[in-house]
Scaffold this active site. Sequence first.
Site, PDB file in Angstrom:
ATOM      1  N   SER A  20       0.801  -1.388  -0.129  1.00  0.00           N
ATOM      2  CA  SER A  20       0.137   0.160   0.150  1.00  0.00           C
ATOM      3  C   SER A  20       1.223   1.035  -0.179  1.00  0.00           C
ATOM      4  O   SER A  20       2.014   1.385   0.242  1.00  0.00           O
ATOM      5  CB  SER A  20      -1.031  -0.042   1.110  1.00  0.00           C
ATOM      6  OG  SER A  20      -0.063  -0.257   2.158  1.00  0.00           O
ATOM      7  N   SER A  57      11.721  10.456   6.457  1.00  0.00           N
ATOM      8  CA  SER A  57      10.463  11.478   7.196  1.00  0.00           C
ATOM      9  C   SER A  57      11.286  12.649   7.091  1.00  0.00           C
ATOM     10  O   SER A  57      12.124  13.400   7.681  1.00  0.00           O
ATOM     11  CB  SER A  57       9.470  10.757   8.023  1.00  0.00           C
ATOM     12  OG  SER A  57       8.369  11.868   7.932  1.00  0.00           O
ATOM     13  N   TYR A  73       7.292   7.464  16.716  1.00  0.00           N
ATOM     14  CA  TYR A  73       7.590   7.585  15.303  1.00  0.00           C
ATOM     15  C   TYR A  73       8.410   8.729  15.308  1.00  0.00           C
ATOM     16  O   TYR A  73       9.677   8.172  14.441  1.00  0.00           O
ATOM     17  CB  TYR A  73       6.432   8.422  14.994  1.00  0.00           C
ATOM     18  CG  TYR A  73       6.452   8.221  13.285  1.00  0.00           C
ATOM     19  CD1 TYR A  73       6.744   6.806  12.414  1.00  0.00           C
ATOM     20  CD2 TYR A  73       7.311   9.161  12.739  1.00  0.00           C
ATOM     21  CE1 TYR A  73       6.358   7.331  10.721  1.00  0.00           C
ATOM     22  CE2 TYR A  73       6.891   9.197  10.842  1.00  0.00           C
ATOM     23  CZ  TYR A  73       6.921   7.791  11.038  1.00  0.00           C
ATOM     24  OH  TYR A  73       6.963   8.246   9.229  1.00  0.00           O
ATOM     25  N   LYS A  87      13.133   7.565  12.995  1.00  0.00           N
ATOM     26  CA  LYS A  87      12.886   8.632  12.066  1.00  0.00           C
ATOM     27  C   LYS A  87      14.188   8.875  11.911  1.00  0.00           C
ATOM     28  O   LYS A  87      15.338   9.346  11.918  1.00  0.00           O
ATOM     29  CB  LYS A  87      12.536   9.430  11.066  1.00  0.00           C
ATOM     30  CG  LYS A  87      10.601   8.320  10.678  1.00  0.00           C
ATOM     31  CD  LYS A  87      11.179   7.514  10.062  1.00  0.00           C
ATOM     32  CE  LYS A  87       9.893   6.886   9.031  1.00  0.00           C
ATOM     33  NZ  LYS A  87      10.454   5.615   8.776  1.00  0.00           N
ATOM     34  N   SER A  95      -1.695   8.722   1.716  1.00  0.00           N
ATOM     35  CA  SER A  95      -1.418   7.424   1.994  1.00  0.00           C
ATOM     36  C   SER A  95      -2.270   6.672   3.123  1.00  0.00           C
ATOM     37  O   SER A  95      -3.040   7.290   3.646  1.00  0.00           O
ATOM     38  CB  SER A  95      -0.270   7.011   2.158  1.00  0.00           C
ATOM     39  OG  SER A  95       0.230   5.784   2.549  1.00  0.00           O
TER      40      SER A  95
END
Length: 336
Positions: free
Chosen positions: A59, A189, A202, A206, A238
């Site tokens: 995906s 990111s 998160y 990263k 997304s």
Amino acid sequence: MDCWIVSALSWFIPVYLLIHLLCFLFADADFTLLWASLAGHKPERKLKGLVVWITGASSGIGEELAYQLAKCGSRLILSARREDELHRVKRHCLETSDLKDDDVLVLPLDLLERTSHEERTKTVIRYFGHIDILINNGGRSQRSLFLETSVDVCQGLMELNFLGTVSLTKQVLPHMTQRGRGSIVTVSSLVGLAGAPLATGYCATKHALQGFFNALRPELTDYPKILISMVCPGPVQSQIISNVFTEELNKPVASVGSQEHKMPTSRCVHLMLVGIANGVKEMWIAQQPFLLFYYAWQYAPTFAWFITDLLGRKRVQNFKAGVDADSAYFTKPKTS
């Protein structure tokens, strides 16, 4: 003559700066990447026939990577946990390109099962003979306040996004050093360069990826044909938001907001492939005003902190009011 030169420069410099300012206002990537897209190698030529392994290929960015690489003529390994979705992506690749069935290998992979990564890598090498490019795209995001979030969520994010990526890279890199060439491309990111509220764990993963691969790159100076490339996208359309970590490991996100304001996935992936084809070591990909943050954090961190505090406060307030975090900058908070 000297007066003429000074006069010419007095006109040229302001015009030059104005052109760059206008370009920046409408830019959706850093200048190095945009220049490569205008004057560099074309992905459909440079990537044709190469063997590319994509994680997170079921995906979002990974799926779009598969479609565009298929059109470039690359041979593909599609990996993710959901095998049925991988077969769907493979069918679409075959329908929209000149690839044959044997050119696309569906290889289910769980980044958390690190003991399986060696055998998966051997499977790829047995099938295609070699690996030209590994695209580390698999992972999950986060939407929760740290004060309300279990430490297990932070551990889960680090195990998946960071250690899972490092583990697979550990298996593939020796194969590339033996061949003397290859590319390892990792999707980081914007928050791998700066922080963002509601995604503390998160962001940490990263930042860890940025530090790891930036340290790995100079270790490979004896292998000049091995590219270590980091991709730092801003908000991109997304399905990643529907599968984010929240306060608890198995708690689903309450709602998925509008994706309209985000960069189209196709544009993000096109720029990624341009960067890979031209050996760009770090790619900043985002629409304005997000692209401005890359440059602010790079060149004016004090100003960046000021803006981050303002927008961060708004983001948290809107999140608490039920507004999707990614559209918080564009939406007024709900009122009762």
